[in-house]
Design a protein around this motif. Structure first.
Motif, short mmCIF file in Angstrom:
data_model
loop_
_atom_site.label_atom_id
_atom_site.label_comp_id
_atom_site.label_asym_id
_atom_site.label_seq_id
_atom_site.Cartn_x
_atom_site.Cartn_y
_atom_site.Cartn_z
N PRO A 90 58.28 35.95 4.84
CA PRO A 90 57.66 37.27 5.00
C PRO A 90 56.14 37.24 5.16
CG PRO A 90 59.32 37.32 3.27
CD PRO A 90 59.15 35.88 3.65
N ASP A 91 55.48 36.24 4.59
CA ASP A 91 54.02 36.16 4.73
C ASP A 91 53.61 35.79 6.15
OD1 ASP A 91 53.72 36.83 2.12
OD2 ASP A 91 53.23 34.82 1.41
N PHE A 92 54.52 35.16 6.89
CA PHE A 92 54.21 34.72 8.26
C PHE A 92 55.37 35.11 9.18
CE2 PHE A 92 52.35 31.64 5.27
CZ PHE A 92 51.00 31.90 5.49
N PRO A 93 55.56 36.39 9.43
CA PRO A 93 56.71 36.84 10.22
C PRO A 93 56.51 36.63 11.71
CG PRO A 93 55.36 38.71 9.63
CD PRO A 93 54.75 37.52 8.93
N PRO A 94 57.57 36.37 12.46
CA PRO A 94 57.47 36.35 13.92
C PRO A 94 57.08 37.73 14.43
CG PRO A 94 59.50 35.28 13.18
CD PRO A 94 58.92 35.98 12.00
N THR A 95 56.13 37.78 15.35
CA THR A 95 55.64 39.07 15.85
C THR A 95 55.75 39.17 17.36
OG1 THR A 95 53.37 38.20 15.91
CG2 THR A 95 54.04 39.37 13.92
N CYS A 96 56.54 38.31 17.98
CA CYS A 96 56.70 38.38 19.43
C CYS A 96 57.39 39.70 19.81
CB CYS A 96 57.52 37.19 19.94
SG CYS A 96 59.24 37.15 19.39
N GLY A 97 57.30 40.09 21.08
CA GLY A 97 57.88 41.36 21.50
C GLY A 97 59.36 41.45 21.19
N GLU A 98 60.10 40.37 21.39
CA GLU A 98 61.54 40.38 21.14
C GLU A 98 61.88 40.29 19.66
OE1 GLU A 98 60.56 38.05 24.94
OE2 GLU A 98 59.83 38.19 22.86
N CYS A 99 60.90 39.89 18.85
CA CYS A 99 61.16 39.64 17.43
C CYS A 99 61.35 40.92 16.63
CB CYS A 99 60.02 38.83 16.82
SG CYS A 99 59.84 37.18 17.55
N ALA A 100 60.87 42.05 17.15
CA ALA A 100 61.03 43.31 16.42
C ALA A 100 62.51 43.65 16.25
CB ALA A 100 60.30 44.43 17.16
N ASP A 101 63.29 43.41 17.29
CA ASP A 101 64.72 43.68 17.21
C ASP A 101 65.51 42.50 16.64
OD1 ASP A 101 64.43 46.22 18.32
OD2 ASP A 101 64.54 45.42 20.37
N ASP A 102 64.97 41.30 16.81
CA ASP A 102 65.66 40.10 16.33
C ASP A 102 64.64 39.15 15.71
OD1 ASP A 102 67.20 37.90 15.85
OD2 ASP A 102 67.58 37.41 17.96
N PRO A 103 64.46 39.19 14.37
CA PRO A 103 63.47 38.34 13.71
C PRO A 103 63.71 36.85 13.92
CG PRO A 103 64.20 40.09 12.23
CD PRO A 103 65.12 40.12 13.42
#
Length: 490
Positions: A301-314
């Motif tokens: 959680p401290d370093f979450p993926p933030t790519c455009g596709e990651c919002a729907d699929d972490p």
């Protein structure tokens, strides 16, 4: 030759960077990593330093200092106590703070019984006569030498004698976006030249071809530099022990590094910025430590993926990334023999100081590498990859168990890496760990190599390379700086 302790500068493993970055709360344990606490040690906190004081408790120093990891290590120690009746005092102490504390304790007769340490520490302390090498050799003989990685054993062998017992380690890996590679018609890279070619082809206005450490004098850049030079067939010294960084292989490797840096995100890049670039989808490749695997899967959680596709699929990046562990130097066989591949890696090892309770220490180490080994690896599976694959009876027992160990920072959301990565990737991570390499470790150059890395000597000279300097000139400057360190150590 007996080394002055000042020359034996100890390398700080990259996992400590990650642990410090994640720390949110002060430790609830005897965390002696802070300078003030070490001062207390030096002033005579003998009952905390070691088990040689007649207290009946075995003392274990660990560089895994965050509260959650201390909890896991203490739980494993409690299992040992239940089985043997031997109490264990788990003392958190960063690698950089163990040095003077051990020397001072040895002088007063109060030492810990077991220390989790890096190969350069083992080499430096053995040169000073501080480690009990007989106990290390006896443990490996009892557990079975063939059950350990040969490379891991070599890293902690000095003068033909084992100085510590290998436990686990992490390696430098190349992570690449499979979707971007497929769209560009690229095959997985096998060499640093392949990486540089792919980085140039994939670089665009919106996405960097690769992101990797480039900040001069930074520990992360030191690790990146050695990893790339190793993979490029560049050796620190020649057969005569003379600095060999001016060799043509080194200049070619530096040229590939410069090409990668040119295709990377602009500006000086370090451990934090490189991770952020790949997690945000702004880079097609990432050169980083194996600690990245849980973060790509959205388990940190401290370093979450933030790519455009990651919002729907972490877990998008984990599903669309693959890993290259070992890279092949120039001239390696086209067959792809894994024994020819080179992967930078740093192992953790269990050492016993002279003056320790050797009988209790031996029992504890044997427990940590057998009945307690899976629990030991579970402290941080992505950064504690087994270098003891199994037992005499079941040669793959621990490697198999590692694939199912849950990882992640959120206790309620921990999941095994095998839930996110295919079998080939998981197998490659474990098999790669059996072939970790480092300059000098396991040779008479170990103290020199450790000091060179600890002082970030070579990465201090790398800046001009990224400004267009001739790689051969940079190699010569690195060689001169290395010779100064070598002279100081010797």
């Amino acid at each position: 030759m007996r080394l002055p302790f000042r020359a034996a500068a100890l390398e700080v493993p990259m996992f400590s960077v990650k642990e410090d970055g994640r720390r949110k709360h002060p430790s609830r344990h005897r965390a002696l990593a802070a300078g003030g606490a070490v001062l207390l040690l030096l002033l005579g906190a003998a009952c905390t330093l070691g088990g040689g004081d007649g207290s009946g408790a075995l003392t274990f120093w660990t560089p895994h200092v965050t509260p959650d990891r201390l909890d896991q290590q203490e739980a494993t120690a409690e299992r040992f106590t239940e089985e043997t009746g031997i109490d264990v005092d788990v003392v958190a102490m960063a690698a950089s703070d163990q040095n003077q504390a051990l020397v001072t304790g040895a002088a007063s007769g109060d030492v810990p019984d077991v220390i989790l340490l890096a190969p350069d520490q083992a080499a430096a302390w053995t040169a000073q006569g501080l480690l009990d090498t007989d106990t290390a050799g006896a443990v490996v003989a009892e557990l079975g030498r063939d059950t350990f990685s040969d490379n891991a054993l070599d890293m902690v062998t000095t003068g033909g004698a084992l100085t510590a017992v290998p436990s686990d380690g992490w390696g430098q890996v190349l992570v690449y976006r499979t979707d971007m590679f497929e769209a560009a018609g690229l095959r997985p890279p096998r060499t640093i030249e392949d990486i540089a070619d792919a980085a140039e082809k994939l670089s665009s206005d919106g996405v960097a071809g690769i992101v990797l450490g480039t900040k001069p004098g930074d520990p992360f850049t030191t690790q990146t530099l050695e990893a790339l030079l190793l993979a490029g067939g560049c050796d620190l010294v020649d057969d005569a022990g003379e600095v060999a960084l001016e060799a043509p292989e080194c200049a070619r490797a530096l040229d590939a590094y410069a090409r990668m840096a040119d295709a990377s995100v602009g500006g000086d890049q370090d451990v934090e910025t490189t991770r952020a670039a790949y997690l945000s989808g702004r880079s097609a490749m990432l050169f980083w430590g194996s600690h990245i695997f849980d973060e790509l899967a959205g388990l940190a959680p401290d370093f979450p993926p933030t790519c455009g596709e990651c919002a729907d699929d972490p877990a998008f990046l984990a599903a669309n990334s693959r890993v290259v562990t070992g890279l092949y130097p120039p001239g390696a066989g086209a067959s792809g023999d894994p024994d020819e591949a080179r992967q930078y890696g740093l192992t953790l090892n269990l050492g016993v100081p002279r003056g320790a309770d050797t009988a209790a220490a031996r029992k504890f180490i044997e427990f940590l590498l057998s009945d307690g080994y899976v629990d030991t690896l579970a402290v941080s599976p992505e950064g504690r990859i087994p270098v003891r694959m199994g037992t005499k009876e079941n040669p793959t027992a621990f490697a198999d168990a590692w694939t199912s160990l849950p990882t992640g920072e959120d206790e309620d959301a921990r999941r095994p890496l095998s839930d996110f990565y295919d079998e080939k990737t998981i197998r490659g991570i474990v098999e790669g760990a059996q072939s970790f390499r480092r300059w000098g470790y396991g040779t008479e150059q170990a103290a020199f190599a450790g000091a060179l890395a600890a002082q970030n000597t070579l990465s201090r000279e790398v800046g001009p390379l990224f400004d267009g300097a001739d790689p051969a000139d940079v190699a010569r400057r690195m060689a001169d700086a290395a010779r100064d360190v070598q002279a100081d150590v010797e």
